[in-house]
Write a protein that holds these residues in place. Structure first.
Motif, PDB file in Angstrom:
ATOM      1  N   GLU A 163       0.792  -1.143   0.020  1.00  0.00           N
ATOM      2  CA  GLU A 163       0.008   0.064   0.028  1.00  0.00           C
ATOM      3  C   GLU A 163       0.978   1.301  -0.127  1.00  0.00           C
ATOM      4  OE1 GLU A 163      -2.545   1.722   3.582  1.00  0.00           O
ATOM      5  OE2 GLU A 163      -3.188   0.067   2.767  1.00  0.00           O
ATOM      6  N   PHE A 164       0.486   2.267  -0.762  1.00  0.00           N
ATOM      7  CA  PHE A 164       1.077   3.350  -0.667  1.00  0.00           C
ATOM      8  C   PHE A 164       0.411   4.742  -0.838  1.00  0.00           C
ATOM      9  CE2 PHE A 164       0.929   2.399  -5.001  1.00  0.00           C
ATOM     10  CZ  PHE A 164       0.752   3.466  -5.832  1.00  0.00           C
ATOM     11  N   ILE A 165       0.675   6.080  -0.606  1.00  0.00           N
ATOM     12  CA  ILE A 165      -0.024   7.230  -0.534  1.00  0.00           C
ATOM     13  C   ILE A 165       0.545   8.061  -1.594  1.00  0.00           C
ATOM     14  CG2 ILE A 165      -0.783   9.039   0.859  1.00  0.00           C
ATOM     15  CD1 ILE A 165      -0.424   7.304   3.270  1.00  0.00           C
ATOM     16  N   ILE A 166      -0.426   8.595  -2.308  1.00  0.00           N
ATOM     17  CA  ILE A 166      -0.105   9.527  -3.293  1.00  0.00           C
ATOM     18  C   ILE A 166      -0.632  10.968  -2.612  1.00  0.00           C
ATOM     19  CG2 ILE A 166      -0.385  10.552  -5.598  1.00  0.00           C
ATOM     20  CD1 ILE A 166       1.105   8.005  -6.006  1.00  0.00           C
ATOM     21  N   ASN A 167       0.240  12.047  -2.612  1.00  0.00           N
ATOM     22  CA  ASN A 167      -0.136  13.281  -1.802  1.00  0.00           C
ATOM     23  C   ASN A 167      -0.569  14.123  -2.901  1.00  0.00           C
ATOM     24  OD1 ASN A 167       0.476  12.310   0.779  1.00  0.00           O
ATOM     25  ND2 ASN A 167       2.513  12.700   0.340  1.00  0.00           N
ATOM     26  N   GLN A 168      -0.193  14.237  -4.092  1.00  0.00           N
ATOM     27  CA  GLN A 168      -0.671  15.388  -4.950  1.00  0.00           C
ATOM     28  C   GLN A 168      -0.809  14.613  -6.291  1.00  0.00           C
ATOM     29  OE1 GLN A 168       2.393  18.127  -6.153  1.00  0.00           O
ATOM     30  NE2 GLN A 168       3.384  17.590  -4.346  1.00  0.00           N
ATOM     31  N   ALA A 169      -1.934  15.061  -7.078  1.00  0.00           N
ATOM     32  CA  ALA A 169      -2.231  14.516  -8.349  1.00  0.00           C
ATOM     33  C   ALA A 169      -1.097  14.837  -9.392  1.00  0.00           C
ATOM     34  CB  ALA A 169      -3.720  15.293  -8.792  1.00  0.00           C
ATOM     35  N   GLY A 170      -1.100  13.935 -10.231  1.00  0.00           N
ATOM     36  CA  GLY A 170      -0.014  14.118 -11.222  1.00  0.00           C
ATOM     37  C   GLY A 170       0.401  12.704 -11.996  1.00  0.00           C
ATOM     38  N   ILE A 171       1.321  12.847 -12.904  1.00  0.00           N
ATOM     39  CA  ILE A 171       1.934  11.722 -13.613  1.00  0.00           C
ATOM     40  C   ILE A 171       2.871  11.103 -12.810  1.00  0.00           C
ATOM     41  CG2 ILE A 171       2.694  11.089 -15.719  1.00  0.00           C
ATOM     42  CD1 ILE A 171       1.547  13.589 -16.896  1.00  0.00           C
ATOM     43  N   TYR A 172       2.703   9.788 -12.924  1.00  0.00           N
ATOM     44  CA  TYR A 172       3.486   8.770 -12.162  1.00  0.00           C
ATOM     45  C   TYR A 172       4.133   7.631 -12.813  1.00  0.00           C
ATOM     46  CZ  TYR A 172       2.217  11.484  -7.955  1.00  0.00           C
ATOM     47  OH  TYR A 172       1.867  12.437  -7.022  1.00  0.00           O
ATOM     48  N   SER A 173       5.201   7.049 -12.351  1.00  0.00           N
ATOM     49  CA  SER A 173       5.635   5.914 -13.425  1.00  0.00           C
ATOM     50  C   SER A 173       6.059   4.835 -12.534  1.00  0.00           C
ATOM     51  CB  SER A 173       6.800   6.453 -14.069  1.00  0.00           C
ATOM     52  OG  SER A 173       7.855   7.044 -13.610  1.00  0.00           O
ATOM     53  N   ILE A 174       5.921   3.726 -13.188  1.00  0.00           N
ATOM     54  CA  ILE A 174       6.524   2.224 -12.583  1.00  0.00           C
ATOM     55  C   ILE A 174       7.999   2.167 -13.126  1.00  0.00           C
ATOM     56  CG2 ILE A 174       6.006  -0.058 -12.186  1.00  0.00           C
ATOM     57  CD1 ILE A 174       3.094   0.446 -12.061  1.00  0.00           C
ATOM     58  N   TRP A 175       8.934   1.750 -12.399  1.00  0.00           N
ATOM     59  CA  TRP A 175      10.197   1.545 -12.791  1.00  0.00           C
ATOM     60  C   TRP A 175      10.533   0.201 -12.083  1.00  0.00           C
ATOM     61  CZ3 TRP A 175      13.902   4.740 -15.411  1.00  0.00           C
ATOM     62  CH2 TRP A 175      13.483   5.941 -15.721  1.00  0.00           C
ATOM     63  N   HIS A 176      11.286  -0.692 -12.922  1.00  0.00           N
ATOM     64  CA  HIS A 176      11.838  -1.808 -12.617  1.00  0.00           C
ATOM     65  C   HIS A 176      13.548  -1.454 -12.021  1.00  0.00           C
ATOM     66  CE1 HIS A 176       8.674  -4.673 -14.534  1.00  0.00           C
ATOM     67  NE2 HIS A 176       8.160  -3.586 -14.247  1.00  0.00           N
ATOM     68  N   LYS A 177      13.916  -2.135 -11.213  1.00  0.00           N
ATOM     69  CA  LYS A 177      15.214  -1.807 -10.767  1.00  0.00           C
ATOM     70  C   LYS A 177      15.710  -3.155 -10.330  1.00  0.00           C
ATOM     71  CE  LYS A 177      17.532   0.158  -7.002  1.00  0.00           C
ATOM     72  NZ  LYS A 177      17.261   0.822  -5.686  1.00  0.00           N
ATOM     73  N   GLY A 178      17.159  -3.249 -10.979  1.00  0.00           N
ATOM     74  CA  GLY A 178      17.696  -4.654 -10.766  1.00  0.00           C
ATOM     75  C   GLY A 178      19.189  -4.549 -10.668  1.00  0.00           C
ATOM     76  N   GLN A 179      19.711  -5.760 -10.920  1.00  0.00           N
ATOM     77  CA  GLN A 179      21.269  -5.887 -10.976  1.00  0.00           C
ATOM     78  C   GLN A 179      21.559  -6.114 -12.449  1.00  0.00           C
ATOM     79  OE1 GLN A 179      21.556  -9.333  -8.479  1.00  0.00           O
ATOM     80  NE2 GLN A 179      23.182  -8.068  -7.193  1.00  0.00           N
ATOM     81  N   TYR A 180      22.742  -5.756 -12.959  1.00  0.00           N
ATOM     82  CA  TYR A 180      23.186  -5.974 -14.266  1.00  0.00           C
ATOM     83  C   TYR A 180      23.511  -7.461 -14.297  1.00  0.00           C
ATOM     84  CZ  TYR A 180      24.219  -1.103 -15.791  1.00  0.00           C
ATOM     85  OH  TYR A 180      24.276   0.054 -16.311  1.00  0.00           O
ATOM     86  N   PHE A 181      23.169  -7.934 -15.743  1.00  0.00           N
ATOM     87  CA  PHE A 181      23.589  -9.172 -16.006  1.00  0.00           C
ATOM     88  C   PHE A 181      22.918 -10.391 -15.305  1.00  0.00           C
ATOM     89  CE2 PHE A 181      27.498  -6.585 -16.502  1.00  0.00           C
ATOM     90  CZ  PHE A 181      27.442  -6.364 -18.046  1.00  0.00           C
ATOM     91  N   ARG A 182      21.633  -9.865 -15.113  1.00  0.00           N
ATOM     92  CA  ARG A 182      20.492 -10.950 -14.513  1.00  0.00           C
ATOM     93  C   ARG A 182      19.426 -10.721 -15.321  1.00  0.00           C
ATOM     94  NH1 ARG A 182      24.612 -12.784 -12.295  1.00  0.00           N
ATOM     95  NH2 ARG A 182      25.122 -12.577  -9.998  1.00  0.00           N
ATOM     96  N   LYS A 183      18.662 -12.017 -15.352  1.00  0.00           N
ATOM     97  CA  LYS A 183      17.407 -12.152 -16.009  1.00  0.00           C
ATOM     98  C   LYS A 183      16.514 -11.353 -15.054  1.00  0.00           C
ATOM     99  CE  LYS A 183      17.686 -15.882 -19.200  1.00  0.00           C
ATOM    100  NZ  LYS A 183      17.235 -17.208 -19.549  1.00  0.00           N
ATOM    101  N   ALA A 184      15.745 -10.525 -15.514  1.00  0.00           N
ATOM    102  CA  ALA A 184      14.535  -9.837 -14.618  1.00  0.00           C
ATOM    103  C   ALA A 184      13.281 -10.720 -14.978  1.00  0.00           C
ATOM    104  CB  ALA A 184      14.453  -8.440 -14.872  1.00  0.00           C
TER     105      ALA A 184
END
Length: 187
Positions: free
Chosen positions: A43-64
């Motif tokens: 669960e998370f809270i958005i405090n102001q209206a706007g455009i948001y994005s989902i990012w994937h973050k991981g290690q190099y040279f690994r199959k995500a």
């Protein structure tokens, strides 16, 4: 006449600096929420209206595990699923040992939301087949993260790219035409 064309060079440099900052802001939005892939829901809270994005973050040279799940954003009070749009150009950012990419964007009003990792795929079938061909180890689920970040409009990124190209024309055109101005306009 030469001075006029040579003056395009500093104008181009100023536009280039402005456009690089504009594009950099697209990649460096504030992190609103981050969960490891192993968590599956949060669960998370958005405090102001706007455009948001989902990012994937991981290690190099690994199959995500991007072919194993699809993120969903659900408004807590209404139960409404927020429509996720594919990111234009799928921006990515690389560091020393970690990399990030932005597969989705969404627009929301302030409120409490759920981020759920459901069955499905975050990528196309062709991308999934290409990933399966890569001879790399699978990513550790505890070291692979899903982030929700503040973002910019798609048009901001597009405007930044157009401004970089036009600044290049100003710099190169100002230099070349400035040098050749006497021959071009007196001939």
């Amino acid at each position: 006449m030469q001075v006029l064309f040579f003056s395009l060079i500093p104008v181009g440099i100023i536009v280039l600096i402005f456009s690089v900052r504009l594009i950099r802001n697209t990649f460096s939005g504030q992190i609103i929420h981050e969960i490891p892939y192993s968590q599956k829901s949060s669960e998370f809270i958005i405090n102001q209206a706007g455009i948001y994005s989902i990012w994937h973050k991981g290690q190099y040279f690994r199959k995500a595990p991007v072919g194993e799940f699809r993120p969903e954003i659900i408004h807590k009070s209404t139960g409404t699923k927020i429509r996720l749009q594919s990111s234009l150009f799928k921006p990515n950012s690389k560091g020393c040992r970690k990399s990030r990419n932005e597969p989705f964007r969404f627009s929301v009003q302030p409120g409490v939301y759920f981020l759920e990792l459901t069955e499905g795929s975050s990528i196309s079938g062709i991308e999934k087949n290409l990933i399966d061909l890569i001879p790399a180890k699978d990513a550790d689920p505890d070291k692979y993260f899903i982030q929700v970040r503040e973002s910019q409009s798609r048009f901001t990124l597009l405007a930044g790219i157009i401004l970089i190209v036009s600044s290049g024309f100003c710099i190169i055109g100002g230099l070349v035409i400035g040098i050749l101005a006497n021959q071009i306009f007196t001939g």
